[in-house]
Design a protein around this motif. Structure first.
Motif, mmCIF file in Angstrom:
data_model
loop_
_atom_site.group_PDB
_atom_site.id
_atom_site.type_symbol
_atom_site.label_atom_id
_atom_site.label_comp_id
_atom_site.label_asym_id
_atom_site.label_seq_id
_atom_site.Cartn_x
_atom_site.Cartn_y
_atom_site.Cartn_z
ATOM 1 N N ASP A 167 0.822 -1.205 0.000
ATOM 2 C CA ASP A 167 0.000 0.000 0.000
ATOM 3 C C ASP A 167 0.859 1.259 0.000
ATOM 4 O OD1 ASP A 167 -2.824 1.191 0.476
ATOM 5 O OD2 ASP A 167 -1.600 2.125 2.029
ATOM 6 N N ILE A 168 1.953 1.245 0.746
ATOM 7 C CA ILE A 168 2.846 2.407 0.771
ATOM 8 C C ILE A 168 3.450 2.643 -0.613
ATOM 9 C CG2 ILE A 168 5.015 3.290 1.695
ATOM 10 C CD1 ILE A 168 4.303 1.798 4.321
ATOM 11 N N VAL A 169 3.926 1.576 -1.242
ATOM 12 C CA VAL A 169 4.483 1.694 -2.591
ATOM 13 C C VAL A 169 3.408 2.147 -3.573
ATOM 14 C CG1 VAL A 169 5.506 0.401 -4.504
ATOM 15 C CG2 VAL A 169 6.304 0.006 -2.172
ATOM 16 N N ASN A 170 2.218 1.591 -3.437
ATOM 17 C CA ASN A 170 1.108 1.947 -4.316
ATOM 18 C C ASN A 170 0.751 3.427 -4.180
ATOM 19 O OD1 ASN A 170 -1.347 1.309 -5.997
ATOM 20 N ND2 ASN A 170 -2.363 1.878 -4.101
ATOM 21 N N ASN A 171 0.687 3.911 -2.945
ATOM 22 C CA ASN A 171 0.359 5.319 -2.729
ATOM 23 C C ASN A 171 1.454 6.244 -3.237
ATOM 24 O OD1 ASN A 171 -2.176 5.018 -1.572
ATOM 25 N ND2 ASN A 171 -1.354 4.713 0.474
ATOM 26 N N LEU A 172 2.697 5.853 -3.032
ATOM 27 C CA LEU A 172 3.802 6.670 -3.533
ATOM 28 C C LEU A 172 3.794 6.700 -5.052
ATOM 29 C CD1 LEU A 172 6.310 8.323 -2.805
ATOM 30 C CD2 LEU A 172 7.644 6.210 -2.853
ATOM 31 N N GLY A 173 3.522 5.550 -5.672
ATOM 32 C CA GLY A 173 3.494 5.495 -7.128
ATOM 33 C C GLY A 173 2.360 6.291 -7.732
ATOM 34 N N SER A 174 1.249 6.375 -7.021
ATOM 35 C CA SER A 174 0.082 7.079 -7.558
ATOM 36 C C SER A 174 -0.001 8.528 -7.091
ATOM 37 C CB SER A 174 -1.199 6.348 -7.142
ATOM 38 O OG SER A 174 -1.340 6.369 -5.735
ATOM 39 N N LEU A 175 1.057 9.029 -6.483
ATOM 40 C CA LEU A 175 1.022 10.380 -5.916
ATOM 41 C C LEU A 175 0.614 11.423 -6.953
ATOM 42 C CD1 LEU A 175 1.621 12.290 -3.553
ATOM 43 C CD2 LEU A 175 3.998 12.361 -4.304
ATOM 44 N N VAL A 176 1.351 11.485 -8.068
ATOM 45 C CA VAL A 176 1.047 12.479 -9.097
ATOM 46 C C VAL A 176 -0.287 12.164 -9.756
ATOM 47 C CG1 VAL A 176 1.840 13.496 -11.268
ATOM 48 C CG2 VAL A 176 3.488 12.938 -9.481
ATOM 49 N N ALA A 177 -0.567 10.862 -9.949
ATOM 50 C CA ALA A 177 -1.833 10.482 -10.579
ATOM 51 C C ALA A 177 -3.015 11.014 -9.781
ATOM 52 C CB ALA A 177 -1.912 8.962 -10.696
ATOM 53 N N ARG A 178 -2.933 10.945 -8.468
ATOM 54 C CA ARG A 178 -4.060 11.344 -7.643
ATOM 55 C C ARG A 178 -4.197 12.851 -7.540
ATOM 56 N NH1 ARG A 178 -6.386 7.131 -4.842
ATOM 57 N NH2 ARG A 178 -5.233 5.187 -4.869
ATOM 58 N N PHE A 179 -3.083 13.591 -7.454
ATOM 59 C CA PHE A 179 -3.270 15.028 -7.271
ATOM 60 C C PHE A 179 -3.251 15.818 -8.569
ATOM 61 C CE2 PHE A 179 0.930 16.554 -8.001
ATOM 62 C CZ PHE A 179 1.859 15.889 -7.223
ATOM 63 N N ILE A 180 -3.074 15.162 -9.715
ATOM 64 C CA ILE A 180 -3.213 15.855 -10.995
ATOM 65 C C ILE A 180 -4.303 15.222 -11.848
ATOM 66 C CG2 ILE A 180 -2.091 16.434 -13.175
ATOM 67 C CD1 ILE A 180 0.477 16.872 -11.723
ATOM 68 N N PHE A 181 -4.224 13.922 -12.083
ATOM 69 C CA PHE A 181 -5.152 13.282 -13.007
ATOM 70 C C PHE A 181 -6.577 13.245 -12.474
ATOM 71 C CE2 PHE A 181 -1.174 10.715 -14.222
ATOM 72 C CZ PHE A 181 -0.755 11.727 -15.068
ATOM 73 N N MET A 182 -6.748 12.926 -11.201
ATOM 74 C CA MET A 182 -8.106 12.852 -10.648
ATOM 75 C C MET A 182 -8.836 14.203 -10.660
ATOM 76 S SD MET A 182 -7.946 10.062 -7.536
ATOM 77 C CE MET A 182 -9.588 10.539 -7.016
ATOM 78 N N PRO A 183 -8.192 15.312 -10.247
ATOM 79 C CA PRO A 183 -8.887 16.606 -10.342
ATOM 80 C C PRO A 183 -9.234 16.999 -11.771
ATOM 81 C CG PRO A 183 -7.042 16.755 -8.821
ATOM 82 C CD PRO A 183 -6.922 15.433 -9.499
ATOM 83 N N ILE A 184 -8.334 16.680 -12.719
ATOM 84 C CA ILE A 184 -8.634 16.981 -14.118
ATOM 85 C C ILE A 184 -9.846 16.187 -14.576
ATOM 86 C CG2 ILE A 184 -7.791 16.661 -16.483
ATOM 87 C CD1 ILE A 184 -5.014 17.422 -15.517
ATOM 88 N N GLU A 185 -9.866 14.904 -14.276
ATOM 89 C CA GLU A 185 -10.994 14.049 -14.671
ATOM 90 C C GLU A 185 -12.289 14.523 -14.034
ATOM 91 O OE1 GLU A 185 -12.457 9.392 -14.180
ATOM 92 O OE2 GLU A 185 -10.398 9.974 -13.663
#
Length: 538
Positions: free
Chosen positions: A278-296
């Motif tokens: 989960d820690i690795v998953n959250n670190l890997g998705s850091l940019v995805a969550r704070f850029i891609f999700m708001p755009i979507e």
């Protein structure tokens, strides 16, 4: 509001959401790094996988379909009926919370009380937190539909900050409380979030600003379920669309949180391994969550309002069609560039990032390989977010129903792949199964977009084509940084590490220069839409 004004407000909303997600992720990662020094990785695994999955499942299944359906109408829709429909999320959330809570307590493996105490209390409070958050759903939809841009940022930022402070204090003073700490922190977060929305709307409704904006709700009591003479309690067309989205949401949740469901229900990893993953998953998705999700999230509102759902492109305003195509092309180019940058540079800097964040517990073993593979998944996640954002905003109800069958097949395929790949490759199997699933979803959405614009002169899918020069710069940067990692990272001290970072900065700057000179349409879009928001604020 015309299309250009809507686009301006949408990009402003996306900008604020990105800032909010940056704050949320920075605080969350700082909190995780801090708590790793005080609590075991087994507790982290139970909280971040088992209990968070319960919370996110209840919230997603209870509200996602309502959000999509209620935000698909225009600003002149009957908001009394819409608010009535949105209040159905609360009893639905209670039902999901009770049902899933029973599964979490009676069906799933219960952690050993000596190692992870207070598990039952955690299930109860996380389920209650989900129901509490649903109390703000009518207010959230009203705020999104009328572009109350700062409300979400202020409400969530304040709630997150206080939650983190509360967690840190309890972790330092009472580390033996275990799940008590994280359960009470989650309940505090959702309670504060609801209070922020309630206080804002109680103050706003009836004010001069509300009257000047012709806000459709004139009394605070109108925010509660209301039955008016001469009209149905809810809009049945909207309710049927909600039902269609509900079927889709159920399947999308399986696809979104699939690896956590496999970990939770099939016990392919122990709680400690779940915590590391989960820690690795959250670190890997850091940019995805704070850029891609708001755009979507933000541009779903834009496409849903600019385009008539289920209407042929030839029968719509051609100005709106042209604008939607131009925006879609620019968004695809934007997320593709960001995703490729993460993939290229993430490969050479995964081990260093894990070592800085969690020490040798994360940077040795399978951690770096997991994060490198996840960087490829982020690229697919980026493209899928935008393509599905457009697809769901423009599909007719019948098309949404047909897509539900596609999602059913994808869900079953994904779960099978997750189980067998994890049995074969361990944690890596989850990421590879996600990559395969995301590739199929992208293919379906790309096919839909191509068909949608086929009868027009617009070709927004050209946003997925990059300049050959930029591709060459990425290839060279990837080779140089990979060689730099072999020479300087990560057991050779801080000076070699700084050399490795410096080389990465130079390569990243070279990539940025290539983007500026070769992807001029993208640069123009960013300058005229996103960057203009910050200039206006100054």
């Amino acid at each position: 509001m015309d299309s250009q004004d809507l686009l301006t407000d949408t990009t402003k909303l996306a900008s604020y959401n990105i800032l909010l997600q940056v704050l949320f992720r920075v605080l969350t990662f700082g909190l995780n790094a801090f708590t790793l020094r005080f609590v075991s990785k087994e507790i982290i695994g139970v909280v971040n996988v088992r209990l968070t999955l319960l919370y996110s499942t209840v919230v997603f299944l209870a509200r996602e379909a309502f959000r999509k359906a209620c935000l698909s109408g225009n600003a002149k829709q009957n908001w009394t009926q819409t608010v009535n429909l949105l209040w159905l999320t609360v009893p639905l959330g209670v039902l999901w919370s009770v049902f899933l809570g029973w599964i979490w307590l009676e069906i799933l493996e219960v952690p050993v009380a000596d190692a992870i105490p207070h598990y039952g209390f955690g299930v109860l409070v996380f389920g209650l937190s989900a129901v509490v958050e649903l109390l703000s759903e009518p207010l959230w939809v009203l705020a999104q539909a009328h572009m109350f841009l700062r409300l979400k940022v202020v409400a969530e930022s304040l709630s997150i900050i206080l939650k983190c402070l509360f967690t840190v204090i309890l972790v330092v003073l009472y580390p033996h409380w275990g799940l008590f700490i994280f359960s009470l922190s989650q309940l505090l977060y959702t309670t504060l979030l609801v209070l922020c929305y309630v206080i804002y709307f109680v103050t706003f409704i009836g004010s001069l600003e509300a009257r000047s904006k012709s806000f459709p709700v004139t009394r605070v009591t109108d925010l509660l379920p209301t039955l008016k003479k001469g009209q149905a309690f809810i809009n049945w067309t909207q309710a049927k669309l909600t039902l269609s989205f509900f079927k889709q949401s159920f399947l999308k949740q399986i696809l979104t949180e699939g690896e956590r469901y496999v970990m939770t229900f099939l016990n392919v990893l122990n709680f400690g391994d779940q915590g590391v993953y989960d820690i690795v998953n959250n670190l890997g998705s850091l940019v995805a969550r704070f850029i891609f999700m708001p755009i979507e999230e933000s541009f779903y509102v834009f496409f849903a309002k600019v385009l008539d759902r289920g209407t042929d492109v030839k029968r719509q305003r051609q100005e709106d069609v042209a604008m939607s195509a131009a925006v879609l092309e620019s968004l695809l180019k934007l997320v593709l560039v960001i995703g490729l940058t993460i993939t290229v540079f993430g490969y050479a800097y995964s081990q260093l990032a894990l070592d800085i964040y969690g020490g040798t517990m994360l940077s040795t073993g399978s951690g770096p390989t997991l994060l490198r593979t996840y960087c490829l998944y982020v690229l697919l996640l980026a493209v899928n977010g935008v393509t599905e954002c457009f697809t769901f905003a423009s599909m007719s109800k019948e098309e949404v129903d047909r897509y539900n069958f596609v999602m059913l097949v994808l869900s079953f395929t994904f779960l099978c792949f997750s189980y067998y790949l994890t049995w074969w490759l361990g944690s890596m199997g989850f990421i590879l199964a996600n990559c395969f699933n995301m590739g199929l979803r992208i293919a379906h959405s790309v096919r839909y977009i191509h068909k949608y614009y086929k009868a027009s002169v617009h070709r927004p899918l050209m946003g997925l084509v990059l300049s050959p020069s930029l591709i060459m710069v990425y290839l060279i940067s990837g080779a140089v940084t990979s060689y730099s990692e072999v020479l300087f990272c990560c057991e050779k001290g801080w000076l070699p590490r700084m050399m490795h970072i410096a080389i990465g900065v130079v390569c990243c700057m070279a990539s940025l220069v290539a983007i500026i000179f070769k992807e001029t349409k993208l640069v123009h879009f960013l300058r005229t839409q996103f960057m203009s928001q910050y200039r206006k604020k100054k």
